[in-house]
Write an enzyme that holds these catalytic residues in place. Structure first.
Site, PDB file in Angstrom:
ATOM      1  N   GLU A 244      -8.846 -11.888   8.494  1.00 53.99           N
ATOM      2  CA  GLU A 244      -8.775 -10.245   8.824  1.00 53.99           C
ATOM      3  C   GLU A 244     -10.063 -10.339   7.937  1.00 53.99           C
ATOM      4  O   GLU A 244      -9.553 -11.367   5.885  1.00 53.99           O
ATOM      5  CB  GLU A 244      -8.234  -9.312   8.850  1.00 53.99           C
ATOM      6  CG  GLU A 244      -8.183  -8.056   7.967  1.00 53.99           C
ATOM      7  CD  GLU A 244      -7.899  -6.979   8.995  1.00 53.99           C
ATOM      8  OE1 GLU A 244      -6.415  -7.200   8.721  1.00 53.99           O
ATOM      9  OE2 GLU A 244      -8.289  -5.993   8.834  1.00 53.99           O
TER      10      GLU A 244
ATOM     11  N   HIS B 164      -2.592  -0.175  16.878  1.00 56.52           N
ATOM     12  CA  HIS B 164      -2.156   0.357  15.200  1.00 56.52           C
ATOM     13  C   HIS B 164      -0.742   1.290  15.480  1.00 56.52           C
ATOM     14  O   HIS B 164      -0.100   2.426  15.582  1.00 56.52           O
ATOM     15  CB  HIS B 164      -3.211   1.585  14.551  1.00 56.52           C
ATOM     16  CG  HIS B 164      -2.852   1.358  12.837  1.00 56.52           C
ATOM     17  ND1 HIS B 164      -2.354   1.953  12.232  1.00 56.52           N
ATOM     18  CD2 HIS B 164      -2.853   0.374  11.907  1.00 56.52           C
ATOM     19  CE1 HIS B 164      -2.331   1.624  10.529  1.00 56.52           C
ATOM     20  NE2 HIS B 164      -2.581   0.605  10.835  1.00 56.52           N
TER      21      HIS B 164
ATOM     22  N   HIS C  66     -15.066  -5.437  10.376  1.00 58.21           N
ATOM     23  CA  HIS C  66     -14.754  -4.067  10.556  1.00 58.21           C
ATOM     24  C   HIS C  66     -15.588  -3.379  10.815  1.00 58.21           C
ATOM     25  O   HIS C  66     -16.720  -3.066  10.360  1.00 58.21           O
ATOM     26  CB  HIS C  66     -13.527  -2.563   9.554  1.00 58.21           C
ATOM     27  CG  HIS C  66     -12.532  -3.849   8.844  1.00 58.21           C
ATOM     28  ND1 HIS C  66     -11.232  -2.713   9.125  1.00 58.21           N
ATOM     29  CD2 HIS C  66     -11.633  -4.730   9.522  1.00 58.21           C
ATOM     30  CE1 HIS C  66     -10.122  -3.659   9.099  1.00 58.21           C
ATOM     31  NE2 HIS C  66     -10.574  -4.520   9.662  1.00 58.21           N
TER      32      HIS C  66
ATOM     33  N   ASP D 248      -7.569  -3.248  17.074  1.00 58.95           N
ATOM     34  CA  ASP D 248      -6.078  -2.449  16.496  1.00 58.95           C
ATOM     35  C   ASP D 248      -6.082  -1.155  17.770  1.00 58.95           C
ATOM     36  O   ASP D 248      -6.316  -0.027  17.085  1.00 58.95           O
ATOM     37  CB  ASP D 248      -6.360  -2.263  15.373  1.00 58.95           C
ATOM     38  CG  ASP D 248      -5.392  -2.332  13.689  1.00 58.95           C
ATOM     39  OD1 ASP D 248      -3.662  -2.211  15.159  1.00 58.95           O
ATOM     40  OD2 ASP D 248      -4.984  -2.250  13.654  1.00 58.95           O
TER      41      ASP D 248
ATOM     42  N   TRP E 260       1.636   6.055  12.297  1.00 58.64           N
ATOM     43  CA  TRP E 260       0.190   5.982  11.993  1.00 58.64           C
ATOM     44  C   TRP E 260       0.176   4.700  12.264  1.00 58.64           C
ATOM     45  O   TRP E 260      -0.054   3.670  12.849  1.00 58.64           O
ATOM     46  CB  TRP E 260       0.823   6.581  10.620  1.00 58.64           C
ATOM     47  CG  TRP E 260      -0.594   6.325  10.230  1.00 58.64           C
ATOM     48  CD1 TRP E 260      -1.818   7.508  10.765  1.00 58.64           C
ATOM     49  CD2 TRP E 260      -1.643   5.623   8.970  1.00 58.64           C
ATOM     50  NE1 TRP E 260      -3.117   6.936  10.104  1.00 58.64           N
ATOM     51  CE2 TRP E 260      -3.450   5.463   9.228  1.00 58.64           C
ATOM     52  CE3 TRP E 260      -1.106   4.217   8.592  1.00 58.64           C
ATOM     53  CZ2 TRP E 260      -3.785   4.811   8.750  1.00 58.64           C
ATOM     54  CZ3 TRP E 260      -1.602   3.267   8.119  1.00 58.64           C
ATOM     55  CH2 TRP E 260      -3.710   3.734   7.795  1.00 58.64           C
TER      56      TRP E 260
ATOM     57  N   GLU F  44      -4.698  -5.610  19.350  1.00 58.00           N
ATOM     58  CA  GLU F  44      -3.602  -5.765  18.287  1.00 58.00           C
ATOM     59  C   GLU F  44      -2.485  -4.642  18.162  1.00 58.00           C
ATOM     60  O   GLU F  44      -2.577  -3.235  18.036  1.00 58.00           O
ATOM     61  CB  GLU F  44      -4.780  -6.104  16.213  1.00 58.00           C
ATOM     62  CG  GLU F  44      -3.535  -5.854  15.093  1.00 58.00           C
ATOM     63  CD  GLU F  44      -4.163  -5.377  14.236  1.00 58.00           C
ATOM     64  OE1 GLU F  44      -5.764  -5.855  14.081  1.00 58.00           O
ATOM     65  OE2 GLU F  44      -3.986  -5.486  12.889  1.00 58.00           O
TER      66      GLU F  44
ATOM     67  N   ARG G 210       0.471 -11.983  12.331  1.00 59.93           N
ATOM     68  CA  ARG G 210      -0.682 -11.513  11.526  1.00 59.93           C
ATOM     69  C   ARG G 210      -0.141 -11.327   9.960  1.00 59.93           C
ATOM     70  O   ARG G 210       0.089 -10.725   8.891  1.00 59.93           O
ATOM     71  CB  ARG G 210      -0.839  -9.994  12.149  1.00 59.93           C
ATOM     72  CG  ARG G 210      -1.268 -10.048  13.061  1.00 59.93           C
ATOM     73  CD  ARG G 210      -2.974  -9.913  13.200  1.00 59.93           C
ATOM     74  NE  ARG G 210      -2.850  -8.486  12.136  1.00 59.93           N
ATOM     75  CZ  ARG G 210      -4.098  -8.266  11.759  1.00 59.93           C
ATOM     76  NH1 ARG G 210      -5.160  -9.600  11.045  1.00 59.93           N
ATOM     77  NH2 ARG G 210      -4.165  -6.728  10.636  1.00 59.93           N
TER      78      ARG G 210
ATOM     79  N   TYR H  18      -6.727   6.760  12.792  1.00 58.16           N
ATOM     80  CA  TYR H  18      -6.748   5.752  11.619  1.00 58.16           C
ATOM     81  C   TYR H  18      -7.865   3.862  12.179  1.00 58.16           C
ATOM     82  O   TYR H  18      -9.166   4.663  13.366  1.00 58.16           O
ATOM     83  CB  TYR H  18      -5.839   4.763  12.805  1.00 58.16           C
ATOM     84  CG  TYR H  18      -5.957   3.198  12.194  1.00 58.16           C
ATOM     85  CD1 TYR H  18      -5.178   2.815  10.910  1.00 58.16           C
ATOM     86  CD2 TYR H  18      -6.064   2.848  13.062  1.00 58.16           C
ATOM     87  CE1 TYR H  18      -5.538   1.999  10.470  1.00 58.16           C
ATOM     88  CE2 TYR H  18      -6.764   1.580  12.449  1.00 58.16           C
ATOM     89  CZ  TYR H  18      -6.401   0.434  11.677  1.00 58.16           C
ATOM     90  OH  TYR H  18      -6.526  -0.684  11.406  1.00 58.16           O
TER      91      TYR H  18
ATOM     92  N   ASP I 224      -6.639  -3.927   1.185  1.00 55.33           N
ATOM     93  CA  ASP I 224      -5.442  -3.156   0.233  1.00 55.33           C
ATOM     94  C   ASP I 224      -4.421  -4.418  -0.187  1.00 55.33           C
ATOM     95  O   ASP I 224      -3.003  -4.103  -1.181  1.00 55.33           O
ATOM     96  CB  ASP I 224      -4.548  -1.931   0.363  1.00 55.33           C
ATOM     97  CG  ASP I 224      -3.976  -2.363   2.471  1.00 55.33           C
ATOM     98  OD1 ASP I 224      -5.200  -2.006   3.201  1.00 55.33           O
ATOM     99  OD2 ASP I 224      -3.342  -3.212   2.811  1.00 55.33           O
TER     100      ASP I 224
ATOM    101  N   ARG J 124     -14.074  -5.996  14.473  1.00 52.97           N
ATOM    102  CA  ARG J 124     -12.879  -5.673  15.079  1.00 52.97           C
ATOM    103  C   ARG J 124     -13.900  -4.056  15.201  1.00 52.97           C
ATOM    104  O   ARG J 124     -14.242  -3.677  14.491  1.00 52.97           O
ATOM    105  CB  ARG J 124     -11.650  -5.754  13.925  1.00 52.97           C
ATOM    106  CG  ARG J 124     -10.520  -4.473  14.533  1.00 52.97           C
ATOM    107  CD  ARG J 124     -10.078  -4.804  13.177  1.00 52.97           C
ATOM    108  NE  ARG J 124      -9.815  -3.415  12.551  1.00 52.97           N
ATOM    109  CZ  ARG J 124      -9.577  -2.310  11.694  1.00 52.97           C
ATOM    110  NH1 ARG J 124      -7.986  -2.865  11.762  1.00 52.97           N
ATOM    111  NH2 ARG J 124      -9.247  -0.901  11.727  1.00 52.97           N
TER     112      ARG J 124
ATOM    113  N   ASN K 148       0.931  -1.505   0.424  1.00 52.84           N
ATOM    114  CA  ASN K 148       0.218  -0.222   0.336  1.00 52.84           C
ATOM    115  C   ASN K 148       1.219   1.299  -0.162  1.00 52.84           C
ATOM    116  O   ASN K 148       1.747   1.663   0.765  1.00 52.84           O
ATOM    117  CB  ASN K 148      -0.875   0.237   1.211  1.00 52.84           C
ATOM    118  CG  ASN K 148      -2.232   0.391   1.436  1.00 52.84           C
ATOM    119  OD1 ASN K 148      -2.061   1.217  -0.180  1.00 52.84           O
ATOM    120  ND2 ASN K 148      -2.634   0.988   2.056  1.00 52.84           N
TER     121      ASN K 148
ATOM    122  N   HIS L 192      -3.423 -11.133   8.280  1.00 53.57           N
ATOM    123  CA  HIS L 192      -3.450  -9.583   8.142  1.00 53.57           C
ATOM    124  C   HIS L 192      -4.469  -9.351   6.408  1.00 53.57           C
ATOM    125  O   HIS L 192      -3.945 -10.341   5.232  1.00 53.57           O
ATOM    126  CB  HIS L 192      -2.812  -8.871   7.313  1.00 53.57           C
ATOM    127  CG  HIS L 192      -2.601  -7.188   7.025  1.00 53.57           C
ATOM    128  ND1 HIS L 192      -1.908  -6.344   6.308  1.00 53.57           N
ATOM    129  CD2 HIS L 192      -4.031  -6.239   6.916  1.00 53.57           C
ATOM    130  CE1 HIS L 192      -2.187  -5.104   6.126  1.00 53.57           C
ATOM    131  NE2 HIS L 192      -2.946  -4.809   7.108  1.00 53.57           N
TER     132      HIS L 192
ATOM    133  N   GLU M  16       1.276  -7.783  11.107  1.00 54.72           N
ATOM    134  CA  GLU M  16       0.579  -6.417   9.865  1.00 54.72           C
ATOM    135  C   GLU M  16       2.208  -6.275   8.527  1.00 54.72           C
ATOM    136  O   GLU M  16       2.190  -6.662   7.865  1.00 54.72           O
ATOM    137  CB  GLU M  16      -0.211  -6.548  10.069  1.00 54.72           C
ATOM    138  CG  GLU M  16       0.116  -5.021  10.129  1.00 54.72           C
ATOM    139  CD  GLU M  16      -1.068  -4.096  10.272  1.00 54.72           C
ATOM    140  OE1 GLU M  16      -2.263  -4.323  10.803  1.00 54.72           O
ATOM    141  OE2 GLU M  16      -1.573  -2.669   9.958  1.00 54.72           O
TER     142      GLU M  16
END
Ligand code: GCO
Ligand code: MG
Length: 402
Positions: free
Chosen positions: A339, A212, A122, A210, A402, A236, A283, A159, A316, A147, A37, A312, A262
């Site tokens: 996922e 992130h 999600h 998540d 991020w 996660e 992941r 996010y 994307d 999630r 991505n 994952h 991931e």
């Protein structure tokens, strides 16, 4: 059998995908997902300039040797770009082998250990109210695992929360957009959100979240500990796991299961995490982690430490990766969960999938190989468009993860 041709197709049906197609003198071709991505062209160039010329003439049945040719044989090894390229090569070779043997891929990975693959959906809401509504919708659609991400009071675009009414898609056209972050606000909100969700939806629904990569180890330990009463299926990426030792601190304080990886692309990203049993789910996706050949080894290694898979599967990663993952998920004993972020319909005009969703599970059909059909003519209608993942700053302007 010999490889006679290989080409990279970059297309953008709603979002960018990089697909590798390897062709043989037996008239059989295979597909691999090489999408990274926001860095699509880097992988495409690596494949076109350095890998494809070396692939021509090789026997596609010698997957292990070809894998090592592009791993051990390459001085500059590992890293997301080169491993995504190698993953796509590997996936396409497994596709060819399974097609040549006229059997679905899962039969080459040990056969079926189960008939269906448990998935998580999600849930995203701008605020708690919308998040609760979205959980209801997913429960109505039959999902057994969700999630949950939500907007945080006092923060803007963050996010996991969609802009407007479109489904969530973090990569945006042009240069990276900026989001804002405040860990204190986040840590105050998330346990309250899960308390509410458990109170409304009861104990049976599997809940995932998540982080992130946004907490320090001690912040992550606090969060994991405060979430314990709500029995998450997993938490996660609680920390940015470059510092594997950081997970020791999280583990010391909490029994909340942890999923990580991931952004990993090699077993060497995990060795402390796995051997010290600091995580519960791996992941790393097939399309970034060295394909089926490497993930078979990593998943087997993890199994000895009671660690399961939870690959994952964001939008994307292309339908080719999702289908290959489903074969893998069906076959291995230590499968945990998959996922599932459904692709938009426009994606399925280019990639015809061989899987379908029903009541909380994905099913893959018995088409030989990975089973996804790629429509090259349609792909041409959707040329590449520059798009990037956002960047993230703390509310005082400091650059952050991020
Ligand atoms: C997930 C991921 C994604 C990533 C995205 C980046 O858990 O699905 O965190 O949302 O952010 O795949 O490309
Ligand atoms: Mg994630």
């Amino acid at each position: 059998m010999k490889i006679t041709d290989a080409k990279v197709i970059v297309c953008c049906p709603g979002r960018n995908f990089v697909t590798l197609k390897i062709t043989t003198d037996a008239g059989i071709s295979g597909l691999g997902d090489a999408t990274l991505n926001g860095r699509e062209k880097a992988v495409a160039t690596y494949l076109e300039a350095y890998c494809i010329p070396a692939l021509i003439g090789k026997d596609p049945r010698n997957i292990e040797d070809i894998w090592h040719y592009f791993y051990k044989g390459v001085y500059w090894k590992r890293g997301a770009v080169t491993m995504s390229a190698l993953s796509a090569i590997d996936m396409a070779l497994w596709d060819i082998k399974a097609k040549a043997l006229n059997t679905p891929l899962y039969n080459l990975l040990g056969g079926k250990s189960r008939e269906r693959v448990l998935v998580y959906a999600h849930v995203t809401g701008k605020d708690l109210e919308q998040t609760l509504e979205d959980v209801s919708k997913k429960v109505e659609a039959g999902y057994l695992a969700v999630r949950v991400q939500s907007g945080i009071p006092g923060l803007g675009q963050i996010y996991g929360v969609p802009k407007g009414d479109k489904p969530y898609e973090p990569a945006q056209k042009g240069l990276p957009q900026e989001e804002t972050w405040d860990t204190a606000k986040y840590l105050n909100f998330v346990p309250k959100m899960f308390a509410k969700i458990r109170a409304v939806f009861g104990d049976d629904l599997h809940l995932l979240h998540d982080v992130h990569h946004r907490c320090t180890p001690i912040e992550a330990a606090r969060l994991a500990k405060e979430l314990e009463p709500f029995h998450l299926f997993w938490l996660e990426d609680p920390v940015t796991a470059e510092l594997q030792e950081g997970l020791r601190l999280v583990r010391q304080h909490s029994t909340t299961p942890i999923a990580i990886g991931e952004v990993f692309n090699s077993v060497y990203d995990y060795t402390t995490l796995i051997t010290e049993q600091l995580i519960d789910f791996i992941r790393m996706p097939l399309s970034h982690g060295g394909g089926i050949t490497h993930l078979q080894k990593v998943a087997a290694y993890a199994a000895f430490y009671h660690i399961q898979t939870g690959f994952h599967g964001a939008t994307d990663l292309s339908p080719v990766n999702l289908a290959a993952s489903l074969h893998f998920d069906l076959a291995i004993n230590n499968f945990g969960i998959q996922e599932y972020m459904p692709h938009q319909e426009i994606v399925h005009a280019v990639f015809t999938p061989n899987y379908h969703y029903e009541n909380g599970f994905l099913y893959v059909d018995d088409t030989p190989g990975i089973g996804v059909t790629f429509n090259e003519e349609k792909a041409k209608q959707y040329p590449y468009q520059t798009a990037c993942l956002p960047v993230n700053r703390k509310t005082d302007g400091t650059m952050f993860y991020w």
